[in-house]
Design an enzyme around this catalytic site. Structure first.
Site, PDB file in Angstrom:
ATOM      1  N   TRP A 127      -2.753  -4.233   9.955  1.00 32.74           N
ATOM      2  CA  TRP A 127      -2.283  -3.947   8.460  1.00 32.74           C
ATOM      3  C   TRP A 127      -2.836  -2.697   7.707  1.00 32.74           C
ATOM      4  CZ3 TRP A 127      -6.579  -4.446   5.026  1.00 32.74           C
ATOM      5  CH2 TRP A 127      -7.758  -5.336   5.718  1.00 32.74           C
ATOM      6  N   GLY A 132      -3.682 -12.207   9.750  1.00 28.79           N
ATOM      7  CA  GLY A 132      -5.140 -12.435  10.636  1.00 28.79           C
ATOM      8  C   GLY A 132      -5.626 -13.645  10.259  1.00 28.79           C
ATOM      9  N   ARG A 172       0.654  -1.194  -0.007  1.00 29.52           N
ATOM     10  CA  ARG A 172       0.167  -0.007   0.140  1.00 29.52           C
ATOM     11  C   ARG A 172       0.703   1.226  -0.078  1.00 29.52           C
ATOM     12  NH1 ARG A 172      -2.899  -3.416   3.423  1.00 29.52           N
ATOM     13  NH2 ARG A 172      -4.374  -4.546   2.082  1.00 29.52           N
ATOM     14  N   ASN A 212     -14.325  -1.250   4.377  1.00 27.81           N
ATOM     15  CA  ASN A 212     -13.244  -1.783   4.512  1.00 27.81           C
ATOM     16  C   ASN A 212     -11.732  -1.158   4.497  1.00 27.81           C
ATOM     17  OD1 ASN A 212     -11.124  -3.832   4.616  1.00 27.81           O
ATOM     18  ND2 ASN A 212     -12.650  -5.135   3.564  1.00 27.81           N
ATOM     19  N   ASP A 252     -15.296 -11.455  11.144  1.00 27.07           N
ATOM     20  CA  ASP A 252     -14.225 -10.929  10.316  1.00 27.07           C
ATOM     21  C   ASP A 252     -14.336  -9.317  10.102  1.00 27.07           C
ATOM     22  OD1 ASP A 252     -11.871 -10.965   9.123  1.00 27.07           O
ATOM     23  OD2 ASP A 252     -12.875 -12.044   7.397  1.00 27.07           O
TER      24      ASP A 252
END
Lengths: 117, 532
Positions: free
Chosen positions: B241, B192, B131, B388, B302
């Protein structure tokens, strides 16, 4: 629902007997109707679609492309255009044979080059 | 002697005139990033996580005339998730499979390229992505898929140091863009879905020496350890993350964490499972925990909280407060007091079924009838969340937070799964609800109430974030390849272009030679747009 993912032959037979079973129709085979500004209704299956456009195959097997801003409405229905095969039209054995045949079909994917070409 | 000096001066002046100057990004520049909108110095543009620029050459009146200026091919496939940095005429970015590059911002021409030599067996859950860089001084910092942290020379792309943070063979990976704060480079780990034990690290930018580590799953004797049963903490996930944000006045880093492992079976991890799905406030110098707030305790679905924490100062019930706002993957929009983590507001910004509300104590009122089971249970939002990791944008002129959202609900199943190092550790499968086709939207939420002000529909659920500007424009990208400009006040469609691949990142903006550019990664290329 999960079973249909794990056992695709069950999903296939369910699709043929009852194409409009909500848990069998893949969303990509749903029916799309575009209503044009002058009120014409064009029905078919969406081959591709995004926020602004739709590319579809009509019931008459012709390709039609639309800008959504130029259309009055785009209607998505979770129903299949495929006719249902009832028990009268197809016996259990015939259905089983048909599914078995369909599962043997392993053609090249669209756009895939065959070996040697 | 005089002649030699003259030649040197002549060469130096030619170099400076004909080439973008080589940049030095000090901590002072990073703190003052808002004052130099011509550059994009850090992941979210500034430490507060706004992804907003005061540039206004491109505005609501002329955005329809945006034209592509150049495209830079990264020459790799997969999700292109980088946020590039732009510093004094040079763009620094990372790409798929841990590629990296520096390009001239005016022309898109490459200055250097870097390709990390990765081991064969890597297991990032969700693509070989990276990223972006952090920059400090004349160095670029990158966290790699094989769980290393590296420093590159910004002028040449040469490797300066390379340190191992964790064991990639146990599925520890990095996808995050680091955050440079003071004299530290901060990273958070991914994994994860594989039963890692999450952490946030700080490194010395000069040497790569690790300065501190905060374990996001407390070990024996540490506060929070009691929220895990048995040995479940050892494989408790809680990765970190996405890039955090920073308040220099409070000297606190705000870093969100992800799901507990296994993500969808909680039978062997009774308890709240701290610090999964939490916002952590860490002392920037020591990494010590100042406070935490857990959005989704004992998660079954999740719901990583790895969305950018946005820092704003505003009146709250008549009093000036330092706030932290976040549109969370679990479907609630939150307002916290960022000095102490006090919960102030939790409001759904779409259809939520896993919980009916957030109680006054800040804890979710969980719908216990929806527990995942072997037969399957439909829960909203789905595992990929109502939003997200992709960045939101906060615009102080409209007071709105722009968030890309999804309507997807999933059918969750849950089953016992034994941990095996380096293998996935989910405890379930989940599939999208087959009845309703998921769609998306770019929504504008009131930053203090969470109330929806407008919503621009996307055909598909999104993967791209938002950028807003003082020109009254908000940029977004959909999963069907459209890069889009909207009126930030109304959501009115101003312009779009089809780029041919799903947008997996958010845009940046900067100015070179008096021209404002907007740059978006898409497919295997970086695209730059400006007015004609």
């Amino acid at each position: 629902m999960i079973e249909s993912v794990r056992e695709p032959d069950k999903q296939l037979s369910a699709l043929m007997l009852d194409p409009n079973n909500h848990y069998s129709v893949p969303l990509s085979y749903g029916t799309v109707t575009v209503v044009t500004r002058d009120g014409e209704r064009i029905q078919g299956v969406a081959l591709n679609e995004d926020t602004y456009t739709i590319q579809m195959m009509t019931e008459e097997q012709s390709l039609r492309f639309f800008q959504k801003k130029d259309s009055k409405e785009v209607i998505h229905e979770h129903k299949s255009l495929m006719p249902a095969y009832s028990n009268d039209a197809l016996s259990a054995v015939q259905l089983q044979d048909l599914i078995a045949y369909l599962e043997t079909l392993r053609g090249a994917a669209s756009g895939e080059l065959k070996e040697g070409r | 002697m005089k002649r030699t000096r003259l030649v040197v001066l002549l060469l130096a002046s030619l170099f400076l005139a004909g080439w973008p100057s080589h940049a030095q990004v000090s901590y002072e520049r990073l703190m003052g990033a808002a004052k130099e909108p011509k550059n994009w110095l850090t992941y979210s543009g500034r430490y507060s996580g706004w992804r907003y620029s005061t540039l206004n050459q491109i505005n609501t009146g002329n955005a329809s005339q945006l034209t592509m200026q150049w495209a830079f091919q990264v020459s790799d496939l997969g999700q292109f998730e980088t946020t590039a940095l732009e510093v004094d005429g040079i763009i620094y970015g990372t790409g798929q499979n841990d590629r990296a590059f520096a390009i001239e911002a005016r022309t898109g021409r490459a200055i250097w390229r870097y390709q990390r030599n990765l081991p064969e067996k890597l297991q990032p859950c969700c693509g070989m992505v990276n990223r972006g860089f952090a920059m400090l001084g004349d160095r670029l910092f990158m966290a790699t898929l094989d769980a290393h942290v590296i420093a590159l020379d910004a002028k040449t792309g040469n490797l300066l140091w390379d340190v191992t943070a964790a064991d990639y063979r146990k599925a520890y990976t990095f996808t995050v863009a680091p955050l440079a704060v003071k004299n530290e480079v901060i990273v958070g780990v991914s994994g994860g879905e594989y039963g890692v034990r999450g952490f946030i690290d700080a490194y010395d930018p000069a040497t790569g020496r690790r300065l501190w580590r905060f374990d996001t799953v407390p070990g024996p004797g540490e506060p929070g350890h009691e929220t895990w049963t048995g040995d479940s903490w050892k494989t408790g996930g809680s990765p970190a993350w996405i890039t955090g944000t920073y308040d220099p006045d409070l000297n606190l880093i705000y870093w969100p964490t992800g799901n507990p492992s296994p993500s969808n079976y909680a039978g062997e991890r009774d308890g709240d499972n701290l610090y999964s799905n939490s916002m952590l406030a860490l002392d920037a110098d020591t990494g010590k925990l100042k406070w935490y707030y857990q959005f989704t305790p004992h998660d079954l679905y999740d719901y990583d909280a790895t969305q950018i924490p946005v820092l704003i100062d505003a009146d709250w019930e008549g009093q000036p407060r330092k706030l932290l706002i976040q549109a969370n993957r679990n479907g609630f929009f939150y307002v916290l007091d960022r000095t102490n983590g006090k919960f102030l507001l939790g409001k759904p910004f779409g259809t939520v079924t896993w919980a009916s509300a957030i109680g006054k104590d800040g804890k979710p009122i969980v719908n216990t009838t929806l527990k995942a089971n072997p037969e399957g249970t439909r829960v909203c939002p789905g595992a990929l969340g109502m939003t997200n990791w992709y960045s939101p944008s906060y615009n102080p002129e409209t007071g709105l937070l722009y968030v890309a959202t999804s309507t997807e609900c999933d059918i969750f199943t849950s089953a016992l799964q034994k941990y095996r190092a380096g293998h996935d550790f989910l405890g379930s499968v989940y599939v999208p609800d087959p009845v309703e086709r998921p769609t998306g939207a770019l929504k504008a939420l009131d930053a203090l109430t969470g109330a929806e002000k407008w919503s621009f529909p996307y055909f598909s659920n999104p993967n791209g974030g938002a950028l807003s500007t003082s020109g009254g424009v908000v940029f977004g990208g959909d999963s069907d390849g459209n890069f889009i400009a909207l009126d930030a006040k109304t959501g009115h469609d101003l312009w779009h272009v089809q780029l041919g691949a799903a947008v997996y990142s958010a845009a940046i903006t900067f100015e070179v030679d008096g021209k404002q550019y907007v740059v978006i990664p898409c497919g295997s290329a970086l695209f730059a747009f400006a007015l004609r």
